[in-house]
Design a protein around this motif. Structure first.
Motif: not given
Ligand SMILES: [Fe+2]
Length: 347
Positions: A157-161, A236-238, A303-305, A314-316
């Motif tokens: 859905d998105h990735l964050t830097n 930072q997360h996917l 939800i975030f791991t 990882i985010e779901l």
């Molecule tokens: Fe996010």
């Protein structure tokens, strides 16, 4: 879509390439998330995992770009493949628009690439249709594939830097000027001791977003902590998209995938703020799923791991008509991470 607003003919994310000094752990996590281990790049130890339209590579090569990348970052996302209409055209156009070409490095994959965040690579991939994808031609089936249960994750859905203070604008310009991303949101988030700024950019194809974070002040805020651990800016997360987050969480083993602790007080008012959630509210709370809404009758669940691969998590996410990032939860999340930083004695 005209050439002006999508100059590279970008159509989405094709793959994400991971590597780690402990690739066995990454492998275990991929399987736990529901990715099947299917193929290997011909002639190299680069393994392909898939779930629906999420494609992961785990690079175990001892030499080359990715091996060097891991030496300086530890567990890392060394590259991504982005889908375009014509890879050579996209590469040439990106370079003309100011991107740095990666033709001088020992690339592990034979596709045109430019340097992206933190000198990771962005490969341009124009063969991604089933039957004509790079997986169908340059990758060979494993003699003993590992097929695991699909856990409902559909696409990224998105990735964050995360980037250094004062460079958010530079990176936003990279994505807007080279690729035609547009800014969709801006946030200023404060905890009790630390704070951060965030820009969210949307790809010109509309298929994914890249929020960019930078920390405020010199107090080892969570962005600076990431930059220290990762030794530079990066992913930072996917976020994996699912259309049934409660079910996806049911299928994940909570002993293997640890998620952020959310304060009990969160659930005392979230369902007043977002009363129209269709899912069972008790189940949402049991899984510590977060809820947010930007407008009446639209909402998202997320939800975030905790940190999984070095500082990468990882985010779901499940979207019910809401195209935000869970802005209403930023404070709860920020506070959760800050509490964790305090427990670890980092701040
Ligand atoms: Fe996010």
């Amino acid at each position: 879509m005209t050439a002006n607003n999508n100059p590279l003919g970008l159509t989405g994310i094709d793959f994400t390439e991971f590597a780690s000094p402990d690739s066995g752990f990454m492998h275990d996590v991929f399987l736990e998330f529901g990715f099947s281990k299917l193929k290997k790049f011909k002639g190299k130890d680069i393994v392909y995992y898939k779930q629906n339209d999420i494609h992961f590579l785990l690079n175990n090569e001892k030499k080359g770009f990715t091996a060097d990348f891991v030496k300086s970052h530890g567990p890392a996302i060394a590259s991504m493949g982005w889908r375009v209409k014509d890879a050579d055209y996209a590469f040439e156009t990106a370079v003309k628009r100011g991107a740095k070409p990666a033709d001088d490095v020992a690339k592990d994959l034979p596709y045109p690439a430019i340097y992206g965040i933190g000198d990771s690579l962005i490969y341009f991939i124009d063969r991604y249709q089933p039957g004509n994808a790079i997986w169908d031609t340059e990758f060979a089936d494993l003699p003993e594939p590992i097929i695991v249960e699909d856990k409902g994750f559909l696409r990224i859905d998105h990735l964050t830097n995360n980037v250094y203070k004062g460079t958010m604008e530079t990176w936003a310009n990279f994505y807007t000027e080279v690729f035609g991303f547009t800014e969709v949101r801006y946030f200023d988030i404060k905890g009790s001791k630390t704070a951060l700024l965030s820009y969210a950019l949307q790809s010109p194809c509309g298929n994914f977003c890249i929020p960019i974070n930078e920390g405020k002040d010199d107090n080892n805020n969570q962005i600076d902590e990431y930059l220290d651990v990762y030794n530079g800016p990066g992913v930072q997360h996917l976020a994996f998209l699912t259309d049934d987050l409660v079910k996806s969480c049911d299928l994940l083993d909570a002993n293997k995938i640890d998620t952020l602790d959310i304060g009990d007080d969160y659930y005392q008012n979230v369902f007043q703020r977002v009363p129209f959630v269709k899912e069972d509210k008790k189940r949402i709370q049991e899984h510590q799923i977060l809820v947010d809404s930007q407008a009446d009758n639209t909402y998202l669940l997320q939800i975030f791991t905790k940190n999984l691969f070095g500082p990468i998590f990882i985010e779901l996410i499940q979207r019910e008509g809401d195209n935000g990032f869970g802005e209403g939860n930023f404070q709860a999340l920020f506070d959760s991470i800050e509490r964790d930083q305090e427990r670890r004695g980092v701040i």
